[in-house]
Design an enzyme around this catalytic site. Structure first.
Site, PDB file in Angstrom:
ATOM      1  CE  LYS A 190      49.280  37.406  38.058  1.00 39.16           C
ATOM      2  NZ  LYS A 190      49.651  37.752  36.496  1.00 39.16           N
ATOM      3  CB  SER A 225      47.980  41.311  35.583  1.00 34.50           C
ATOM      4  OG  SER A 225      48.687  40.100  35.223  1.00 34.50           O
ATOM      5  CB  SER A 232      50.912  40.023  33.136  1.00 37.39           C
ATOM      6  OG  SER A 232      49.798  40.540  32.703  1.00 37.39           O
TER       7      SER A 232
END
Lengths: 493, 483
Positions: free
Chosen positions: A78, A161, A185
């Site tokens: 990420k 997210s 997330s």
């Protein structure tokens, strides 16, 4: 070599150790997959050269009998984790051009154990969002589509997210990915894309080198296609870090060894407050099915109460923005990232932050600044902290009568890009089941449990006692086995 | 009570001080970067100090120890649990966009400082609290016509903010407070107290009121960097406020600056423009918890502090409170004095140290650590007086030579032939010669003009170049003049 990208981590490790293929071959397959999934807009930065170099080094280690627990496994990172020498953007324009001169502890741990970095994946800007539609690099598209199986309509959000992480793992363009979870997330996008995601107990994974959103809630975790893979990857990610004062000095268990398959006698708490109004019937039905599966495996369902659940979302949307408003103050154009000049220092700030931050980030900074302001602090921030204590107490109390808690991961099925985007509150409601777990600092996990009527994946969430990820994983595997989730998205590498 | 006389009657000044003292520590409060003063700009900056993404603070245990040591030195409560908060504001030399400080739960609570006033009296001023916080960096506005340069060397350096109660009533008391606090910090080794280098800075809160009335509205004068400026700023500010009040105006609560060229305070920002710092507990740091045993360990290693030393000097050496106060104000001075006084007459030692030595040091602009006359050598000089090798008068001359050359007293006495004449024969012949040369004066003396005795002593000493033992001169001269 598409079949190599279809493997689980456990299978890949097996194949590597049996010399069925090399880490370079495995990585090459994934580099190809990475290119193939570009329509998902999931990778922000592809690092194929670095990946192949790491793979070669991995093969050399394995040849010498020095292979680590994740040696040769290609994963995605990420783009919130700082990676030395590789651009790190947090999906924000304000970090344009920023190349960290240091490596986050979590990714350093993964490389130490032999993992191979394919690239950096998309997310909501500064991890603020539940649909991966707030990224400066554009929205991520889920590899799943509603309706007829096999056709990909590019319509659905992957959740957020950690939407890029979820999308590439689901689309078989990485064996796993790191995620971060501040209010859901990891778990919500895992649920929306039919993969496994764990948010470990707060303090398990070091936050050092991870771009901060809300420090008291942020926690990194793995996103993989199986529970066993999550156990493998979690073990490598976590561990005490003296550079993070909130990191916990505890031995890291061999999580894979906890997967005994035996959950007999475990008490599974079913919180009555999670039966929220307007929750689709199919989610309600899935939840009941989950209870039945665990019961069939020898566990004992117990009804529990988490009475302060209804205040959790409100408390979260005070605490998280408050911390964010302060955490994001360092993005001022003075030392790194994007600067937009101005005639005065204040103008430089206004121009840099006005252009650098997207709407959702600005919204949360404003909310956070407001709730910390003189005269409002007690009514908002302090009150929210009190709610947080109550929520933690609710869980403490519940865990006196159960060993693990089962809930749906989200109260809704994956929605279309564009839906909810004009109504932030509606968007925030997606986090209703995941947020209390962060507020209480507990481990939580989403396991794929089935498809909804529209053919989109649905997840079930497990919540555990602090530092009891082992029970979580064991029960998660029981659900995985019972659910036998074999569906694949219409778009795959 | 000392009041200021206004046009319409008496006024009383009320003063409280916030002192920022830089902690003596090799590393910063939350990072491992070095803290040396005067290094190349931006050469002592870690990624934490520069607030790079994902960087986290880790508390420096030694800085905590220094704060606790200071708290103990101020006879203050040590809070076994304290909390670090974020004080949020934007400035170019504040990389995080917030300063990590302690707001509601500081590490040290109420304490006190005893002021030594010029008249030898003492007065106790309350310390409200001491907390740990990070320093900011430095903005350099004079390096470029339109740009500001930023030096982050100081960013993250540990400061102790020491807040007093509004207990002071004159600028002299405020000056004495800063001096005493600095002295205590130096004794403890927790801050070097160097105000010119900025390692100690004062924010001064000043208000005025009619005697007996409640506190007036205060103004805060920021960042005053010398004791003299603290006192001048208070005097100016009090006058300014009194003038406004006497003209029927009211004081606006505001932050002001001391203009060191015009000697006035100037408004920096009003209450309306005041920052809303949005304090909240720093989620990157857990509450700081101290073990009571650890605090006790520090307590056991505290050095003797100025107040105790002063009491001991008065008790053991029978010094006046004033002399004792002057001597203990700096540890180096007190140590010097103790070395000189050891095995000697303490009063004499005190006179030499506070009189001749401090005078000479002052004149040459030297610190006691740089004194050309070592404590051992000054002791040697006093020994020569005590055993009558030289007179007190000759000793002054010897001291001057010692201060110039750094040589030992005995060597100088020997080299210059300054040894006191105690040979009665030699003294007698000198006296005889003086009497013969001044027969008229001898006659006058004998006819009752006693006052002339001093004249004869002077003549004899002159004849012996001051080396004659004064007691012997007196004795023999008395006998001879009586005839």
């Amino acid at each position: 070599m598409a079949e190599l990208t279809r493997l689980t981590m456990a299978q890949a490790l097996d194949g590597l150790s049996k010399k069925d293929f090399t880490a370079v071959e495995l990585t090459e397959a994934h580099v190809g997959a990475m290119e193939a999934v570009r329509p998902l807009n999931a990778y922000i930065t592809e690092t194929p050269d670095q990946a192949l170099e790491m793979a070669r080094a991995s093969d050399a280690r394995r040849a010498k009998g020095e292979a680590g627990p994740m040696d040769g496994l290609p994963i995605a990172v990420k783009d919130l984790f700082c990676t030395k020498g590789v651009a790190t953007t947090a999906a924000s324009r304000i970090l344009e051009g920023f190349v960290p001169p240091y490596e986050s502890t979590v990714t350093a741990n993964l490389w130490r154990d032999g993992a191979v970095m394919l690239g950096k994946v998309n997310l909501d800007e500064f991890a603020m969002g539940s649909a991966n539609i707030t990224s400066h690099h554009g929205e991520v598209v889920s590899p799943w589509s509603p309706g007829a199986p096999g056709s990909w309509s590019r319509r659905i959000v992957p959740g957020g997210s950690s939407g890029g992480s979820a999308a590439v793992v689901a689309a078989r363009a990485a064996l796993g990915a790191t995620g971060t979870d501040t209010g859901g997330s990891i778990r919500q996008p895992a649920g929306y894309t039919g993969i496994v995601g764990i948010k470990p107990t707060y303090g398990r994974c070091s936050r050092w080198g991870v771009v901060a959103y809300a420090s008291s809630l942020d926690q990194a975790g793995p996103m993989t296609r199986t529970v066993e893979d999550a156990a493998i990857m979690l073990r490598s990610m976590c561990g005490f870090d003296p550079k993070d004062s909130t990191s916990v000095d505890m031995a890291v268990p061999d999580f894979r060894a906890a997967l005994t398959g035996d959950i007999r006698g475990l008490r599974v708490g079913i919180p009555r407050e999670y039966r929220v109004d307007g929750m689709p019937a199919e989610i309600e039905a899935l939840w009941s099915r989950g209870v039945e599966w665990l019961k069939a495996a020898g566990a004992e369902p117990v009804e529990i109460s988490l009475p302060h659940t209804k205040y959790a979302l409100a408390a979260y949307y005070i605490v998280a923005p408050a911390e964010a408003s302060s955490n994001l103050a360092r993005y001022d154009g003075v030392r790194f990232g994007r600067r937009v000049e101005g005639g005065s220092l204040n103008e430089l700030y206004e121009n840099t932050r006005g252009e650098g931050f997207g709407k959702e980030v600005q919204r949360r900074i404003l909310i956070g600044t407001y709730v910390l302001s003189a005269g409002y602090y007690d009514a908002y921030y302090l009150k929210a902290q009190k709610v947080r204590t109550r929520i933690k107490q609710d869980f403490d109390e519940a865990f006196r009568s159960c060993d693990v808690i089962l809930t749906p991961t989200a109260p809704s099925t994956p929605f279309a890009i564009g839906d909810n985007s004009d109504d932030p509150v509606q968007m925030y409601l997606n986090d209703v089941f995941t947020v209390p777990v962060n507020l209480a600092g507990l481990p939580g996990m989403s396991v794929p449990a089935g498809l909804g009527g529209d053919g989109l994946p649905l997840g079930l969430q497990l919540i555990g006692r602090p530092f009891d990820e082992e029970t979580l994983l064991r029960v998660g595997q029981a659900i995985e086995t019972a659910a036998n989730f074999t569906a694949t998205p219409p778009f795959m590498a | 009570m000392s009041y200021i006389q206004g046009e319409t009657g008496d006024w009383e000044i009320v003063i409280g001080l916030e002192v920022h003292a830089q902690v003596i520590s090799n590393a910063k409060l939350f990072s491992g970067a070095a803290t040396d003063f005067g290094s190349e700009p931006n050469s002592q900056v870690s990624f934490v100090d520069a607030a790079f993404p994902g960087m986290l603070p880790v508390i420096n245990a030694f800085c905590v120890e220094q704060a606790v040591r200071t708290g103990l030195g101020l006879k203050a409560e040590i809070n076994l649990q304290s909390v670090f908060d974020r004080k949020n504001y934007f400035y170019a030399d504040l990389p995080q966009g917030y300063q990590i400080s302690q707001f509601q739960q500081p590490i040290v609570g109420k304490g006190e400082i005893v002021l030594d006033l010029p008249d030898g009296s003492s007065r106790t001023v309350g310390v409200t609290r001491l907390h740990l916080e990070q320093d900011a960096g430095k903005s350099l506005h004079d390096q470029h016509p339109s740009k500001t340069y930023i030096d982050l060397n100081r960013s993250g350096v540990a400061l102790m903010e020491i807040v007093s109660e509004p207990d002071m009533r004159t600028s002299e008391e405020a000056g004495a407070y800063v001096r005493k606090l600095r002295s205590i910090l130096r004794y403890l080794g927790t801050c070097d107290g160097n105000m010119e280098e900025g390692s100690m800075r004062c924010d001064v809160n000043v208000s005025v009121r009619r005697p007996g009335e409640p506190f007036g509205t205060r103004c805060e004068i920021k960042n005053v960097n010398s004791i003299r400026f603290v006192m001048q700023a208070i005097e100016y500010e009090a006058r300014r406020q009194i003038e406004i009040l006497e003209e029927g105006g009211k004081i606006d609560q505001e932050t002001r600056l001391w203009d060191t060229t015009k000697f006035v305070t100037r408004s920096m920002r009003s209450k309306e423009e005041a920052h809303d710092y949005r304090y909240f507990p720093d989620p990157d740091l857990l509450p700081l918890e101290l073990e009571p045993e650890w605090v006790e360990d520090i307590k056991r290693t505290l050095p003797e502090l100025p107040d105790d030393k002063k009491a001991r000097f008065i008790q053991d050496f029978k010094l006046s409170p004033y002399d004792a106060g002057v001597l203990v104000a700096e540890k180096a001075r007190a140590d010097y004095f103790e070395t000189v006084a050891k095995g000697r007459d303490p009063k004499m030692a005190a006179n030499w140290v506070t009189g001749d030595l401090f005078g000479a040091l002052n004149k040459s602009g030297k610190d006691i650590e740089e004194s050309p006359v070592t404590a051992e050598n000054l002791g040697g000089l006093i020994d020569l007086i005590a055993d009558n090798t030289i007179s007190g008068r000759i000793a002054k001359e010897v001291f001057e030579a010692m201060f110039e050359t750094g040589e030992k007293a005995a060597d100088i006495v020997e080299k210059k032939g300054l040894r006191q004449v105690t040979d009665t024969g030699a003294i007698e012949s000198s006296i005889d010669a003086v009497m013969a040369a001044n027969a008229d004066k001898v006659a006058e003396f004998r006819s009752g003009k006693d006052k002339l005795f001093g004249f004869f002593v002077g003549q004899v000493m002159k004849a012996t170049q001051g080396k004659a033992n004064p007691a012997l001169v007196n004795e023999i001269l008395t006998a001879k003049l009586k005839g």
